[in-house]
Motif scaffolding. Structure first.
Motif, mmCIF file in Angstrom:
data_model
loop_
_atom_site.group_PDB
_atom_site.id
_atom_site.type_symbol
_atom_site.label_atom_id
_atom_site.label_comp_id
_atom_site.label_asym_id
_atom_site.label_seq_id
_atom_site.Cartn_x
_atom_site.Cartn_y
_atom_site.Cartn_z
ATOM 1 N N ALA A 150 38.085 16.793 -1.806
ATOM 2 C CA ALA A 150 37.261 16.202 -2.833
ATOM 3 C C ALA A 150 36.124 16.929 -2.929
ATOM 4 C CB ALA A 150 37.472 14.865 -3.048
ATOM 5 N N VAL A 151 35.240 16.700 -1.617
ATOM 6 C CA VAL A 151 34.005 17.148 -1.714
ATOM 7 C C VAL A 151 33.677 18.602 -2.031
ATOM 8 C CG1 VAL A 151 32.023 17.353 -0.374
ATOM 9 C CG2 VAL A 151 33.225 15.372 -0.171
ATOM 10 N N VAL B 159 41.925 14.541 2.526
ATOM 11 C CA VAL B 159 41.724 14.317 1.217
ATOM 12 C C VAL B 159 40.104 14.302 0.740
ATOM 13 C CG1 VAL B 159 41.995 12.770 -0.778
ATOM 14 C CG2 VAL B 159 43.917 13.175 0.698
ATOM 15 N N CYS B 160 39.318 13.459 1.536
ATOM 16 C CA CYS B 160 37.881 13.432 1.131
ATOM 17 C C CYS B 160 37.207 14.850 1.532
ATOM 18 C CB CYS B 160 37.414 12.461 2.225
ATOM 19 S SG CYS B 160 37.881 10.677 1.949
ATOM 20 N N SER B 161 37.861 15.585 2.299
ATOM 21 C CA SER B 161 37.153 17.032 2.415
ATOM 22 C C SER B 161 37.388 17.871 1.379
ATOM 23 C CB SER B 161 37.419 17.586 3.670
ATOM 24 O OG SER B 161 38.709 17.898 3.788
ATOM 25 N N GLY C 210 45.773 12.144 -3.255
ATOM 26 C CA GLY C 210 44.640 13.144 -3.266
ATOM 27 C C GLY C 210 45.123 14.591 -3.742
ATOM 28 N N ASN D 294 36.104 17.855 7.176
ATOM 29 C CA ASN D 294 37.512 17.186 7.709
ATOM 30 C C ASN D 294 37.296 17.013 9.012
ATOM 31 O OD1 ASN D 294 40.466 17.035 6.970
ATOM 32 N ND2 ASN D 294 40.241 18.180 8.997
ATOM 33 N N LEU E 142 35.264 13.960 9.923
ATOM 34 C CA LEU E 142 35.902 12.922 9.494
ATOM 35 C C LEU E 142 37.064 12.414 10.583
ATOM 36 C CD1 LEU E 142 36.019 12.894 5.701
ATOM 37 C CD2 LEU E 142 34.797 11.420 7.039
ATOM 38 N N LEU F 190 42.971 10.833 5.379
ATOM 39 C CA LEU F 190 41.700 10.335 4.730
ATOM 40 C C LEU F 190 40.792 11.591 4.951
ATOM 41 C CD1 LEU F 190 41.383 6.638 5.244
ATOM 42 C CD2 LEU F 190 41.692 7.712 3.111
ATOM 43 N N GLY F 191 40.789 12.098 5.933
ATOM 44 C CA GLY F 191 39.683 13.277 6.450
ATOM 45 C C GLY F 191 40.295 14.693 5.501
ATOM 46 N N THR G 162 48.506 8.570 1.352
ATOM 47 C CA THR G 162 47.210 9.057 1.183
ATOM 48 C C THR G 162 47.089 10.327 0.567
ATOM 49 O OG1 THR G 162 46.745 7.598 3.075
ATOM 50 C CG2 THR G 162 44.987 9.189 2.421
ATOM 51 N N CYS G 163 47.729 11.205 1.035
ATOM 52 C CA CYS G 163 47.865 12.499 0.666
ATOM 53 C C CYS G 163 48.508 12.934 -0.793
ATOM 54 C CB CYS G 163 48.530 13.719 1.643
ATOM 55 S SG CYS G 163 47.652 13.844 3.032
#
Length: 446
Positions: free
Chosen positions: A202-203, A198-200, A141, A175, A178, A195-196, A137-138
């Motif tokens: 990205a935002v 990578v998504c943080s 990202g 993060n 999430l 996921l927390g 996942t990382c």
């Protein structure tokens, strides 16, 4: 957005520049520690070990990227000091183009090497599945993680350490939220932690770009993004030795982790948690490295070399002071600190032994971090590479290996390998400075 760091009180400049950078690193490290904390509260040692091993691999990749970007920070800082805005803008544009390409290549390469990396890390059997989910996942990202760190490096080269602080603050909040949702509520274990993260990131990147465009913080043109061979070579000439140095340091840490992993999941979890704690304590020396390199780069551009030397001295004093404070505190509260991340008694006991020894590294590392920032600003980044390689080959790795063999029932001797390595690096840095003192004082830049 630009800030002239060649004027005013030197100590004040260091503090005002390093505090936002310190807070940025604190927030970034905090949400990294939050991953371990939340996983430790809801899951077992296998998940905790998976996240700690995976996050260490990601930390190595991140510091390599940031080390390479140090070339951009220094070049931008010099142009700010020289008041050469056109050259600065071209360097910023080339930096963004270069690292977008690097991140794409790196993502593909790491995904292909996922299983070999897990094997090389000597990941305990119980933690292989969790580690694979986290890393996969990382790795996907990585472009977001790369772009965030590059934007931060550009801003700091221009003397602005506050904007990156705001961006990472947003990422930290997202993060942690999430993590509680994905790990605590949906019980996604290490996948939720990845996921927390990578998504943080990205935002945070999207918010950074929106802010830059709306406030017109950068004045770069379309042509500035076209690859200029001389600019890229200048960036790589300064950044590559730093990147290699940081990479080899992380490799030494990973080898130490491999040694720990071979001793079972409890030792692996203990070492992984302590590495996170140490990364938190290293915020001050890391902030000093960034402050010293950015301020000295501008001073070199403005040809005020006496301010560079004074910046180095203040940076060392601040780092040593905080290092001593952290070392004393950890001798008395190591158990309570470890208990924040896990309730397993054996992990707490082993981690406490490791932390009490390892924390001495905060004192000595602060010294050679400041010298590394100083030498890099002057274009002598090979010096930093040189002393770290000697430290790794002759002290860090063999010290950890033989300590594990000779003292199998405790992690305290193994924890001393890192501070002894940093002590050697500090001695080398000071010795080289005494030899090159006159040249560094009066060097003229192009």
């Amino acid at each position: 957005m630009q800030k002239d760091l060649t004027k005013g009180n030197v100590l004040k400049n260091i503090i005002t520049f390093s505090l936002p950078f310190l807070l940025s690193n604190f927030l970034q490290t905090f949400y990294g520690m939050a991953d371990l904390f939340i996983v430790g509260q809801y899951n077992d040692a296998a998940s905790l070990s998976g996240v700690s091993i995976g996050s260490q691999v990601m930390h190595m990749i991140t510091v390599i990227i940031v080390g390479l970007a140090m070339g951009s920070t220094v070049m931008i800082g010099r142009y700010v000091g020289e008041k050469k805005n056109n050259e600065m803008n071209k360097t910023i544009g080339n930096t963004l183009t270069l690292f977008v390409l690097v991140s794409i290549i790196l993502t593909i390469l790491l995904l292909l090497l996922l299983n070999p990396i897990i094997t090389i890390m000597s990941t305990p059997i119980e933690a292989i599945y969790e580690t694979r989910l986290y890393l996969m996942t990382c790795f996907i990202g990585i472009p977001f993680i790369t772009i965030y760190n590059i934007i931060s490096s550009i801003f700091r080269g221009m003397g602005d350490s506050k904007s990156p602080m705001y961006f990472v603050g947003i990422a930290c909040i997202i993060n942690i939220l999430l993590d509680f949702i994905l790990i605590g509520y949906f019980n996604m274990h290490s996948l939720g932690a990845a996921l927390g993260t990578v998504c943080s990131q990205a935002v945070s990147v999207m918010i950074a770009f929106v802010t830059i465009i709306k406030r017109k913080l950068l004045t770069i043109k379309k042509d500035d993004f076209h690859i200029n061979k001389s600019i890229v070579l200048d960036i790589l000439k300064i950044g590559t030795p730093i990147s290699c140095q940081d990479g080899f340091i992380q490799v030494s840490f990973i080898i130490i982790t491999i040694i720990a992993n071979s001793r079972g999941v409890n030792v692996a979890a203990a070492v992984g948690v302590v590495e996170k704690i140490i990364s938190f304590l290293f915020l001050v020396p890391s902030s000093m490295l960034s402050a010293v390199s950015a301020i000295c780069a501008q001073c070199i551009g403005a040809k005020v070399h006496e301010r560079s030397v004074l910046t180095l001295k203040y940076g060392c004093l601040i780092s040593i002071g905080f290092g001593l404070l952290f070392t004393i505190i950890c001798q008395f509260v190591s158990h309570p600190i470890l208990s924040l991340f896990t309730s397993e008694t054996i992990v707490i006991t082993l981690g406490s032994q490791y932390l009490k020894a390892y924390v001495f590294d905060c004192i000595f590392a602060g010294v050679h971090f400041c010298f590394s920032g100083f030498y890099t600003a002057y274009g002598y980044s090979m010096i930093s590479f040189f002393h770290n390689i000697i430290s790794i080959i002759f002290v860090r790795i063999p010290g950890a290996y033989f300590a594990a063999k000779i003292y199998p029932d405790t992690l305290y001797p193994m924890g001393l390998a890192a501070p002894l390595g940093s002590l050697l690096s500090s001695i080398i840095c000071i010795g080289i400075y005494m030899v090159l003192k006159k040249k560094l004082y009066y060097q003229k830049t192009n």
